[in-house]
Structures are given as structure tokens and as C-alpha cells.
Design a protein around this motif. Structure first.
Motif, short mmCIF file in Angstrom:
data_model
loop_
_atom_site.label_atom_id
_atom_site.label_comp_id
_atom_site.label_asym_id
_atom_site.label_seq_id
_atom_site.Cartn_x
_atom_site.Cartn_y
_atom_site.Cartn_z
N ALA A 1 0.84 -1.21 0.00
CA ALA A 1 0.00 0.00 0.00
C ALA A 1 0.87 1.25 0.00
CB ALA A 1 -0.93 -0.01 1.21
N GLU A 2 1.91 1.24 0.82
CA GLU A 2 2.81 2.41 0.89
C GLU A 2 3.57 2.58 -0.42
OE1 GLU A 2 2.77 4.69 3.14
OE2 GLU A 2 1.45 3.63 4.53
N ALA A 3 3.77 1.50 -1.17
CA ALA A 3 4.45 1.57 -2.46
C ALA A 3 3.50 2.02 -3.57
CB ALA A 3 5.06 0.22 -2.81
N GLY A 4 2.21 2.19 -3.23
CA GLY A 4 1.26 2.72 -4.20
C GLY A 4 0.30 1.73 -4.81
N SER A 5 0.28 0.49 -4.33
CA SER A 5 -0.65 -0.49 -4.87
C SER A 5 -2.09 -0.11 -4.53
CB SER A 5 -0.35 -1.89 -4.32
OG SER A 5 -1.43 -2.77 -4.56
N CYS A 6 -2.87 0.13 -5.55
CA CYS A 6 -4.28 0.52 -5.37
C CYS A 6 -5.06 -0.59 -4.66
CB CYS A 6 -4.88 0.83 -6.74
SG CYS A 6 -6.59 1.33 -6.69
N VAL A 7 -4.84 -1.83 -5.07
CA VAL A 7 -5.54 -2.96 -4.45
C VAL A 7 -5.18 -3.06 -2.97
CG1 VAL A 7 -5.74 -5.47 -4.42
CG2 VAL A 7 -5.78 -4.25 -6.61
N ALA A 8 -3.90 -2.96 -2.67
CA ALA A 8 -3.46 -3.05 -1.27
C ALA A 8 -4.02 -1.89 -0.45
CB ALA A 8 -1.94 -3.08 -1.18
N TYR B 1 -5.77 5.35 3.63
CA TYR B 1 -5.59 4.33 2.59
C TYR B 1 -6.74 4.33 1.57
CZ TYR B 1 -1.58 2.32 5.01
OH TYR B 1 -0.34 2.12 5.58
N LEU B 2 -7.96 4.49 2.04
CA LEU B 2 -9.09 4.51 1.12
C LEU B 2 -9.04 5.72 0.19
CD1 LEU B 2 -11.94 3.35 3.53
CD2 LEU B 2 -10.88 2.02 1.67
N SER B 3 -8.62 6.86 0.72
CA SER B 3 -8.49 8.06 -0.11
C SER B 3 -7.44 7.86 -1.20
CB SER B 3 -8.13 9.28 0.74
OG SER B 3 -9.18 9.60 1.61
N ALA B 4 -6.33 7.23 -0.84
CA ALA B 4 -5.27 6.96 -1.82
C ALA B 4 -5.77 6.01 -2.91
CB ALA B 4 -4.04 6.38 -1.13
N ALA B 5 -6.51 4.99 -2.52
CA ALA B 5 -7.04 4.04 -3.50
C ALA B 5 -8.12 4.70 -4.35
CB ALA B 5 -7.60 2.81 -2.79
N ALA B 6 -8.96 5.54 -3.74
CA ALA B 6 -10.02 6.23 -4.48
C ALA B 6 -9.42 7.15 -5.54
CB ALA B 6 -10.90 7.01 -3.51
N GLU B 7 -8.31 7.80 -5.21
CA GLU B 7 -7.64 8.67 -6.18
C GLU B 7 -7.18 7.89 -7.40
OE1 GLU B 7 -4.56 11.01 -4.34
OE2 GLU B 7 -5.96 11.80 -2.84
N GLN B 8 -6.97 6.59 -7.23
CA GLN B 8 -6.55 5.74 -8.35
C GLN B 8 -7.75 5.07 -9.03
OE1 GLN B 8 -2.87 3.42 -7.94
NE2 GLN B 8 -2.83 4.08 -5.80
#
Length: 145
Positions: A10-17, A41-48
Motif C-alpha cells: 500500500a505504501e508503495a502505491g498499490s491501489c488494491v493493497a 488508505y481509502l483516499s489513496a485508493a479512491a484517487e486511483q
């Protein structure tokens, strides 16, 4: 699930993670519930573009979980997921929108909007006969038209 490995991805940018780890923190699965981490984490994934992350952010805003309750923002997020697609995430978003408008959760009761969203949920419903699908069908039944 290996939470340490999931966090590294997740910290490396994996949207799934990010999406999975955010949900883990939101629901307290394999980690303690931590709304701040869930939101991050959800905000980072949502941005992707992860629809499940957007759906979970909608839930956080609708219920005020770790963020100030903001039903208009929850509606915006749910509509972003529920409007265009025919996925299980779209079904869940449409059910949540139906509930918000049917029950007046943070907004005035709007039977027309509730009927629209429950009907739209039925249109993309998964094959299983879930409680959510039964709820939508009961609302759409002729007694509510």
C-alpha cells in the motif's frame, strides 16, 4: 492475510493493497479499527479509481466514522460508484442511496429519489437473493409507487 506485506504494498502505491488495507482498518479486520488510517488508505485508493474504496469513503462520510458526518459528500461518493456501473459496488452504492432517501438519513425523505435508487439497484442486482435486494424489492413494490 499478511498485514505487514499489505502495508508495504500500500505504501508503495498499490491501489488494491490500499483499498484492502483501508477496509481492514475501517471494519477492524485483522487490525484494530482505525478510522484515520482507513481514511488515508481509502483516499489513496479512491484517487486511483478504486470503486470499493470510494464506496467505503461514502460510508465513512454517511456515518461520521473518523470524519465529520457529511451526508451530501456521502451521496456524491455513492453516486460516483452507483451511477455509471453495473458492478456489485454499484449495487451496494445504489442500496445505500435508496436508504438515505427512504429514511431521510441526513436529508429530507425523498420517496422519488429512493424509488429511483432502489429500482436502479434491482437492475444490477447480483444473482443471489440478499437482504439488500429484498429491501429494494419491498420498497419498489406497488404500495410505494
Amino acid at each position: 492475510m499478511n498485514i505487514t506485506d499489505m502495508r508495504r504494498k500500500a505504501e508503495a502505491g498499490s491501489c488494491v493493497a490500499q483499498s484492502v488495507l483501508g477496509a481492514c482498518y475501517l471494519y477492524g479486520e485483522e487490525v484494530d479499527t482505525d478510522y484515520k488510517e482507513a481514511f488515508r488508505y481509502l483516499s489513496a485508493a479512491a484517487e486511483q479509481g478504486a470503486s470499493r474504496a470510494v464506496l467505503n469513503l461514502g460510508r465513512m462520510h454517511a456515518k461520521g466514522l473518523g470524519v465529520p458526518q457529511n451526508v451530501p459528500e456521502a451521496i456524491r461518493l455513492y453516486e460516483a460508484v452507483g451511477g455509471p456501473a453495473s458492478s456489485t459496488d454499484a449495487f451496494a452504492a445504489r442500496i445505500e442511496l435508496g436508504r438515505i432517501f427512504a429514511l431521510g438519513r441526513g436529508v429530507s425523505i425523498d420517496r422519488e429519489a429512493a424509488l429511483k435508487w432502489y429500482s436502479a439497484a434491482i437492475d444490477v442486482a447480483p444473482d443471489d437473493d440478499s437482504e439488500d435486494l429484498s429491501e429494494a424489492r419491498a420498497y419498489v413494490a406497488p404500495s410505494h409507487s
